[in-house]
Design a protein around this motif. Structure first.
Motif, PDB file in Angstrom:
ATOM      1  N   VAL A  45       0.851  -1.198   0.000  1.00 29.33           N
ATOM      2  CA  VAL A  45       0.000   0.000   0.000  1.00 29.33           C
ATOM      3  C   VAL A  45       0.883   1.243   0.000  1.00 29.33           C
ATOM      4  O   VAL A  45       1.739   1.411   0.860  1.00 29.33           O
ATOM      5  N   LEU A  64      -5.829  -1.295   2.819  1.00 31.40           N
ATOM      6  CA  LEU A  64      -6.108  -0.007   2.184  1.00 31.40           C
ATOM      7  C   LEU A  64      -7.058   0.844   3.041  1.00 31.40           C
ATOM      8  O   LEU A  64      -6.920   2.066   3.094  1.00 31.40           O
ATOM      9  N   ARG A 111      -3.599   3.917  -2.590  1.00 31.57           N
ATOM     10  CA  ARG A 111      -4.619   4.296  -1.605  1.00 31.57           C
ATOM     11  C   ARG A 111      -5.582   5.334  -2.173  1.00 31.57           C
ATOM     12  O   ARG A 111      -6.801   5.225  -2.028  1.00 31.57           O
TER      13      ARG A 111
END
Length: 248
Positions: free
Chosen positions: A52, A244, A57
């Motif tokens: 991530v 996320l 994101r």
């Protein structure tokens, strides 16, 4: 009990003992190699899921706000280098996922411990490098079509028709298993939807860091995308969604 009977009984016990030990060794060896093969192929948790970062994101949150999912695809390309007598199966792309809205490619790069021994032989190194070292420079080499109206010139390297751009990893996460060495590599800024110069192919180029020269032939290379192959679309895993959603 006569001496002859005692000797016969002892010989029988000895034969059974030797046979039992032999069977234990044989089946023990089989079990060991099955165990070794099974556990060596398990992908370490550190690199099993997508990494991530901000572009991923932001793309995920934008998609969620619009009530849709991210577009994620792979292609069924050969996942190991295949130049026999040079780097046959040295390197693998065990996973190459294209996250379209994030302009991102994530690659699970893998090589066997034996590849390090080959590196020592190929470059005449005095000793075998430690497997924890980051030995290889891994980049994506992307071919763009400069003349999309003409499909007949896509196979060549004419700079008037095909442009090549090298992309460098923005993040590298290492991990090891019993037999394999992994790196989850994130590449940002790769727009797979561009129309004026569409993407023809995406290659993974591998160079030994001790002999890094982008003008020379790569130590290993493989294709993870070409425009003629079909995309296989997938979804984020539950763990990836959670990661996320949990990050600020």
């Amino acid at each position: 009990m006569s001496e002859q009977v005692k000797e016969s009984l002892f010989a029988k016990i000895a034969r059974l003992t030797v046979k039992a030990i032999g069977l234990i060794l044989v089946f023990g060896t089989i079990v060991f190699f099955i165990w070794r093969a099974f556990f060596s192929t398990i992908i370490p948790s550190e690199v099993k899921s997508l990494s991530v970062n901000d572009p991923l994101r932001e793309a995920y949150r934008a998609a969620q706000a619009e009530g849709r999912e991210l577009t994620v695809f792979t292609q069924n390309q050969m996942d190991t280098t295949s130049v026999r007598d040079k780097n046959y199966s040295y390197f693998s792309a065990k996973e190459a996922r294209f996250i379209v809205e994030a302009n991102q490619v994530q690659l699970l790069f893998r090589y066997n411990n034996a590849t390090i021994r080959h590196l020592m032989e190929d470059y005449g190194l005095a000793e075998t490098p430690d497997r924890t070292e980051e030995l290889y420079d891994v980049t994506l080499y992307v071919a763009y079509d400069l003349t999309p109206a003409d499909l007949t010139d896509n196979a060549g390297n004419d700079p008037e028709s095909v442009k090549f751009v090298r992309y460098y990893a923005t993040e590298s996460v290492p991990a090891q298993s019993l037999m394999y060495n992994y790196r989850r590599l994130t590449f940002d800024g790769i727009d797979m939807t561009v129309t004026d110069t569409p993407v023809l192919a995406v290659y993974v180029d591998v160079y030994y860091k001790g002999d890094l020269n982008y003008e020379a032939e790569p130590y290993g290379t493989l294709c993870i995308y070409d425009y003629l192959s079909e995309n296989a679309y997938g979804e984020l895993s539950g763990a990836e969604r959670k990661a996320l959603e949990d990050t600020p």
